[in-house]
Scaffold this active site. Structure first.
Site, short mmCIF file in Angstrom:
data_model
loop_
_atom_site.label_atom_id
_atom_site.label_comp_id
_atom_site.label_asym_id
_atom_site.label_seq_id
_atom_site.Cartn_x
_atom_site.Cartn_y
_atom_site.Cartn_z
N GLU A 198 39.91 21.31 60.29
CA GLU A 198 38.93 20.51 59.57
C GLU A 198 39.56 19.26 58.93
O GLU A 198 38.88 18.51 58.25
CB GLU A 198 38.24 21.38 58.50
CG GLU A 198 37.46 22.54 59.13
CD GLU A 198 36.61 23.31 58.12
OE1 GLU A 198 36.46 22.85 56.98
OE2 GLU A 198 36.08 24.37 58.50
N TYR B 157 37.87 29.33 43.48
CA TYR B 157 37.12 30.54 43.14
C TYR B 157 36.35 30.33 41.85
O TYR B 157 35.19 30.72 41.74
CB TYR B 157 38.09 31.73 43.01
CG TYR B 157 38.82 32.02 44.30
CD1 TYR B 157 38.22 32.81 45.29
CD2 TYR B 157 40.08 31.48 44.57
CE1 TYR B 157 38.88 33.06 46.48
CE2 TYR B 157 40.73 31.72 45.76
CZ TYR B 157 40.13 32.50 46.71
OH TYR B 157 40.76 32.73 47.91
N CYS C 54 34.80 30.89 53.83
CA CYS C 54 35.66 31.31 52.72
C CYS C 54 37.07 30.71 52.86
O CYS C 54 37.83 30.72 51.90
CB CYS C 54 35.72 32.82 52.61
SG CYS C 54 36.14 33.67 54.12
N HIS C 55 37.39 30.18 54.06
CA HIS C 55 38.70 29.51 54.21
C HIS C 55 38.75 28.22 53.39
O HIS C 55 39.82 27.68 53.16
CB HIS C 55 38.99 29.23 55.69
CG HIS C 55 37.98 28.36 56.37
ND1 HIS C 55 36.77 28.85 56.84
CD2 HIS C 55 37.97 27.02 56.64
CE1 HIS C 55 36.08 27.85 57.38
NE2 HIS C 55 36.78 26.73 57.27
N ASN D 33 33.94 39.07 52.87
CA ASN D 33 32.97 38.25 53.59
C ASN D 33 32.77 38.78 55.02
O ASN D 33 33.70 38.82 55.80
CB ASN D 33 33.48 36.80 53.62
CG ASN D 33 32.53 35.85 54.34
OD1 ASN D 33 31.41 36.23 54.67
ND2 ASN D 33 32.99 34.62 54.56
#
Lengths: 167, 186
Positions: B182, B124, B155-156, B147
């Protein structure tokens, strides 16, 4: 004393009601539109007319000024579509003009509200709120531009509001 | 009087292909549960893990226009790209986004967020620094939490300064699942 139609028109002028997302409008009215179309056209021809009705509604939806009387509005579209279908199939079914609750024309119905307005504003207000015409249609009827029709309507409505508040 | 599913489908398809819809939406299946997808004339405008109610549709209409209609066809491209992403065949989304109605700070944060690559994480604080507001980590967290377009605006991929996952609007389980997909968490 105002008739119901005149009162309804006044309420519309005094409050602008938010237009619901089309999905909610469609879900609320599709069954009734289908009923009307099947009654007038029979099961076979109703399906195409149904699609046509809601496509016309979708086309006009972006230009609505307020979310009042949407049920009456979509049923009017459905009736017009049904009339077109009947005409196309050369039926001799009669077309009935809509009238107010006591048979008055909208012009007379709205007279207690519109008496004393300059003629052009009066005509614009009656066509907009008595007959639900679009500004393009009003412009055509008055021989002016759509902007001028919108202007005349809103000036007339402002005058009516001021008068009602002063009374 | 019911309207047959076939007639309903034909109307929705016609509305979409005639360009009469301001925002079309549908709910699609995914490995992280059903996703609500809303696509306006400007691009992808909403993606949500939660079921949307009437007031959510009203909020979408407030910036996209009143012609909000469920329309499977309108979300075809998004559905395809998400399917590819979940099948590990896509790392970058090729979608235009509709960020209308959002505050300038929010847009600048989301813009920076969109540049965080597949398979990497940031914090952040780092995101706050990237938009020139190094002390605004908490405000960045709020933007992540609200979001409107998660997954596509990733945002993950944003975690706490200690590496803790912290939180996720769709629930921490989903954040873990997306990071595993991912290859970040193994």
């Amino acid at each position: 004393m105002l008739t119901n139609r005149a009162r309804a028109a006044l309420i519309t002028m005094m409050h602008t009601v938010a237009i619901p997302p089309f999905e909610l409008f469609y879900e609320e009215h599709r069954a009734e539109v289908m009923r009307l179309l099947r009654r007038r056209l029979g099961r076979e021809r109703a399906d195409d007319a149904f699609q046509e009705t809601f496509l016309r509604a979708l086309q006009a939806y972006a230009r609505l000024d307020h979310g009042e009387h949407l049920r009456a509005w979509v049923l009017t579209i459905a009736r017009n579509v049904a009339i077109d279908v009947v005409r196309r199939t050369r039926s001799t079914e009669e077309v009935v003009e809509p009238a107010g609750e006591d048979g008055l024309a909208a012009y007379d119905d709205l007279a207690p509200l519109t008496d004393g307005l300059p003629p052009k504003e009066r005509a614009a207000v009656v066509l907009r709120y008595g007959y639900d015409l679009s500004y393009d249609q009003i412009a055509h009827a008055l021989g002016s531009s759509a902007d001028a029709a919108r202007q005349a309507t809103s000036t007339g409505v402002r005058r009516i509001r001021t008068r009602r508040i002063e009374q | 009087m019911t309207v047959s599913p076939d007639l309903d489908r034909r109307f929705r398809e016609a509305a979409s292909s005639l360009g009469l819809v301001d925002l079309g939406y549908d709910v699609i299946d995914s490995p992280v549960g059903p996703l609500f997808v809303g696509v306006s004339t400007k691009g992808l405008a909403a993606l949500s893990f939660h079921q949307q109610d009437d007031s959510d549709l009203e909020r979408l209409a407030s910036f996209a226009g009143p012609r909000v209609l469920r329309s499977p066809r309108a979300v075809d491209q998004v559905r395809r790209e998400l399917d590819e992403y979940f099948a590990r065949r896509r790392r970058i989304f090729d979608l235009s986004l509709d960020l209308r109605g959002l505050a300038p700070f929010t847009i600048s944060v989301l813009d920076a967020l969109g540049k965080v690559p597949f398979g990497e994480t940031t914090t952040y604080g780092a995101l706050a620094a990237r938009v020139g507001r190094p002390r605004a980590a908490r405000a960045v967290g709020t933007v992540m939490n609200r979001n409107r377009i998660p997954i596509v605006l990733p945002c993950h991929r944003v975690v706490g300064s200690t590496g803790a996952l912290v939180g996720y609007g769709g629930g921490l389980d989903r954040k873990v699942a997306l990071l595993e997909l991912e290859g970040v968490l193994l």
